[in-house]
Design a protein around this motif. Structure first.
Motif, PDB file in Angstrom:
ATOM      1  N   ASP A  46      -5.549 -10.810 -19.241  1.00  0.00           N
ATOM      2  CA  ASP A  46      -6.787 -10.236 -19.778  1.00  0.00           C
ATOM      3  C   ASP A  46      -6.713  -8.734 -20.002  1.00  0.00           C
ATOM      4  N   THR A  47      -5.868  -8.058 -19.254  1.00  0.00           N
ATOM      5  CA  THR A  47      -5.834  -6.597 -19.386  1.00  0.00           C
ATOM      6  C   THR A  47      -4.393  -6.130 -19.595  1.00  0.00           C
ATOM      7  N   PRO A  48      -4.248  -4.952 -20.218  1.00  0.00           N
ATOM      8  CA  PRO A  48      -2.896  -4.416 -20.405  1.00  0.00           C
ATOM      9  C   PRO A  48      -2.218  -4.126 -19.062  1.00  0.00           C
ATOM     10  N   GLY A  49      -3.026  -3.755 -18.054  1.00  0.00           N
ATOM     11  CA  GLY A  49      -2.457  -3.461 -16.750  1.00  0.00           C
ATOM     12  C   GLY A  49      -1.783  -4.691 -16.141  1.00  0.00           C
ATOM     13  N   ASP A  50      -2.456  -5.846 -16.234  1.00  0.00           N
ATOM     14  CA  ASP A  50      -1.879  -7.085 -15.699  1.00  0.00           C
ATOM     15  C   ASP A  50      -0.583  -7.438 -16.438  1.00  0.00           C
ATOM     16  N   ALA A  51      -0.631  -7.321 -17.768  1.00  0.00           N
ATOM     17  CA  ALA A  51       0.559  -7.669 -18.563  1.00  0.00           C
ATOM     18  C   ALA A  51       1.711  -6.739 -18.220  1.00  0.00           C
ATOM     19  N   MET A  52       1.379  -5.480 -17.956  1.00  0.00           N
ATOM     20  CA  MET A  52       2.439  -4.517 -17.662  1.00  0.00           C
ATOM     21  C   MET A  52       3.084  -4.791 -16.306  1.00  0.00           C
ATOM     22  N   ARG A  53       2.264  -5.154 -15.318  1.00  0.00           N
ATOM     23  CA  ARG A  53       2.846  -5.481 -14.007  1.00  0.00           C
ATOM     24  C   ARG A  53       3.714  -6.729 -14.111  1.00  0.00           C
ATOM     25  N   ALA A  54       3.247  -7.712 -14.903  1.00  0.00           N
ATOM     26  CA  ALA A  54       4.058  -8.915 -15.121  1.00  0.00           C
ATOM     27  C   ALA A  54       5.380  -8.538 -15.777  1.00  0.00           C
TER      28      ALA A  54
END
Lengths: 181, 475
Positions: A17-25
């Motif tokens: 849902d967020t760029p932050g989540d995608a970046m940590r993944a």
């Protein structure tokens, strides 16, 4: 690895849902050593290149050589036309001089460099592409809207149907789907 | 944490509250809202004003093409040109339109390099404005050559006489400058459009829309490996467009400055023309944006702050233009050339005094109203001033071209230029072409760069709590 799966399927797609989540993944997938994977976002996310371990783009080389070609083409063209093929004396000025040729060569430098940049970008991205398995997926259409997708291809040597899915679940994705080729 | 903050924490036990930047999109709208609202302009039912506006523009445009047909079939004598005024409204219109284009490139390229994030709301439509202005500009030099069927001799193409173009002429430099400018602006605009065409493709309800937008989107999937090359390419195109935009109006000014005519032969022309071009272009951007944001309900994306910032650019460039007018007069006197001084005295107090003072009023006096924030934030007044800027900058080119030409070296060949109805209708018609293209643009393409606007919101920042940062702090 299951041979059937690798032939028919393109990859595992995990939605965030967020760029932050995608970046940590992305950081965790990079650290796990995957090769054939990508993050799809509606806009360029600041810092994602580092999180994915992408090196500086080489587009600039296309621009540079395009510009050099443009400048040389201009100088040669003007010398050929005004100084060699059809000599006209105007106001007692030299038949060819790089100074009067400069404005046109300057413009041609920019013109050729701009074309080379766009063509280089398309070449490096393998675009235009008329078909892509991801674009068939209805949910993936939100990639140009407000969702963020991490895709790990089944062709990746490290891919395993169970482990990879688990990795994406741990990264916090609430929707993971196997996409067909 | 910076050293200053650490020291503060050690001495007082607290750190000051972090100041939030003023958001560029109002009301904390979501990412999805941004694409819905912008793409909605092309997808929703046609607003009531669109067809009347389009039909009027189309009619006015047709008038221009009728005038051009009349001109070509009869000859340039249908214009008011005479000897010595061989250039008048044709070249005035050309320089006027090409100047307008410069604001689009400035917004898209120069403000991008300067990391002015507010540009994202206006760059797409300003670039479109550039393209359409260049299209209008390109018509005038083509039709002023007299025998228009030989206009292709301007390009380095082999012809039956085996003669090549003569590259020592600034007029030929101009051919290359303007055609490069048009082409590179188109490439830059299209590059910016690719991700948004993908958005339009993914939202499309009909097969034909999906196919056509999909064709333009080149198969874009938002891949970050693609974004990486894309962003570099965009940066390089911005870096190429910046020297380009400065060179184009410099070369346009060479058309005059490289000649020997008093009033034209001045070294200040290139920077003065570039500043004037940006000034006039921002005037036109405001003339377009203020109705656009209201009519298309985009006030939350093109905010009052955007309009205010553009007012500041107009103030800055308008001041440079005012300075250039003063400096021209100073040099005419200080340079000690009696012909130069006579040309300038004639410009301000000769038969064309009225056009000179219209120019001064519009370009030197009105922009200084923008010193006041209250005025910069009043949409109606800003709109009116932007029209004044457009009028003033047209007159600037008219003043430079016609007042310098109408009194030649020989008093026996002095003359006076008056436009004919063909001159007037062709010029008004070019606004029809401009508006027709702009109306089609806002109907079929996203008028605001969707992906770029998303990129400057707090929820797009992975280090912001709205963007999914853990702990909610910047790092």
């Amino acid at each position: 690895m299951n041979a059937n799966v690798s032939i028919q399927s393109y990859g595992l797609v995990a939605e965030f849902d967020t760029p932050g989540d995608a970046m940590r993944a992305a950081s965790s997938i990079r650290d796990a050593g995957f090769r054939k994977w990508d993050v799809h976002t509606p806009f360029p996310v600041h810092g994602l290149d580092a999180a994915m371990g992408i090196k500086n783009s080489p587009v600039g080389w296309f621009t540079f050589f395009g510009g050099c070609t443009g400048y040389t083409t201009g100088m040669l063209m003007i010398w050929f036309m005004n100084g060699f093929d059809y000599k006209i004396v105007v106001g007692g000025k030299p038949l060819f001089s790089p100074f009067y040729a400069f404005p046109v060569c300057y413009e041609l430098t920019i013109l050729f460099a701009a074309f080379a940049t766009l063509i280089g970008m398309c070449f490096l991205n393998r675009l235009p592409r008329l078909y892509h398995p991801l674009l068939k997926n209805r949910r993936f259409a939100a990639v140009t809207h407000d969702k963020f997708f991490v895709v790990i291809e089944t062709a990746d040597p490290k891919y395993s149907p169970v482990e990879t899915r688990k990795l994406l679940e741990t990264a916090g994705s609430r929707h993971i789907e196997l996409i067909e080729e | 944490m910076s050293a200053v903050l650490e020291k503060l924490l050690a001495t007082t036990g607290t750190t000051p509250k972090e100041l939030e930047r003023e958001p560029l999109v109002l009301n904390q709208r979501s990412l999805g809202w941004i694409s819905d609202r912008i793409a909605g302009v092309c997808e929703n039912a046609l607003p009531k004003w669109w067809w009347p506006a389009f039909l009027i523009s189309f009619t006015v445009m047709s008038m221009m093409f009728i005038c051009i047909a009349y001109l070509i079939s009869t000859g340039v004598g249908v214009w008011g040109l005479n000897n010595p005024v061989g250039w008048a409204w044709d070249i005035t219109n050309f320089v006027f339109w090409i100047g307008i284009g410069h604001a689009g490139t400035l917004i898209s390229a120069v403000l991008f390099l300067l990391r002015q994030k507010w540009r994202t709301s206006i760059n797409r439509s300003a670039e479109a404005m550039t393209l359409f202005a260049v299209a209008c500009a390109g018509i005038f030099p083509m039709i002023h050559v007299g025998r228009i069927w030989l206009a292709w001799w301007l390009f380095p193409l082999p012809n039956a006489n085996s003669i090549w173009p003569q590259f020592r002429s600034p007029l030929l430099w101009d051919v290359f400058a303007v055609s490069t400018y048009g082409t590179v602006s188109l490439l830059f605009w299209y590059t910016g459009l690719v991700p948004d065409l993908a958005t339009m493709r993914d939202r499309a309800k009909t097969k034909i829309r999906k196919f056509l937008y999909g064709l333009g989107a080149l198969g874009w999937t938002g891949s970050n490996r693609h974004w990486s090359n894309y962003e570099k390419a965009y940066l390089l195109l911005a870096g190429l467009s910046t020297p380009l935009v400065l060179s184009v109006h410099s070369i346009v000014s060479f058309d005059f400055a490289v000649s020997q005519v008093p009033g034209w032969h001045t070294t200040i022309f290139p920077p003065y023309f570039v500043a004037g071009a940006i000034f006039s272009g921002f005037g036109m951007v405001l003339t377009l944006m203020i109705p656009l944001r209201t009519l298309c309900k985009l006030e939350e994306i093109i905010t009052v702050r955007h309009v205010e910032l553009m007012g500041k650019v107009i103030l800055a460039t308008g001041s440079i233009v005012g300075y250039a007018y003063g400096m021209e007069f100073f040099i005419a006197w200080y340079g000690g050339n009696p012909y130069e001084l006579a040309a300038f005295k004639n410009r301000a107090f000769g038969p064309y005094w009225w056009s000179y003072w219209i120019m001064v009023t519009c370009n030197v006096v009105t922009p200084h109203l923008f010193w006041f924030k209250k005025i910069r934030e009043n949409m109606v007044i800003v709109f009116i001033i932007s029209i004044f800027v457009n009028i003033g900058m047209w007159f600037e080119r008219f003043v430079i071209i016609v007042t310098s030409l109408h009194r030649d070296y020989l008093p026996s060949s002095w003359g006076y230029f008056s436009p004919t109805w063909v001159d007037i209708c062709t010029f008004i018609g070019s606004f029809g072409l401009f508006c027709t293209l702009f109306l089609l643009f806002i109907r079929f393409l996203p008028a605001i760069a969707i992906s770029e606007v998303k990129g400057v919101t707090p929820q797009a920042d992975p280090h912001h709590k709205l963007g999914g940062a853990k702990g909610g702090a910047h790092h």
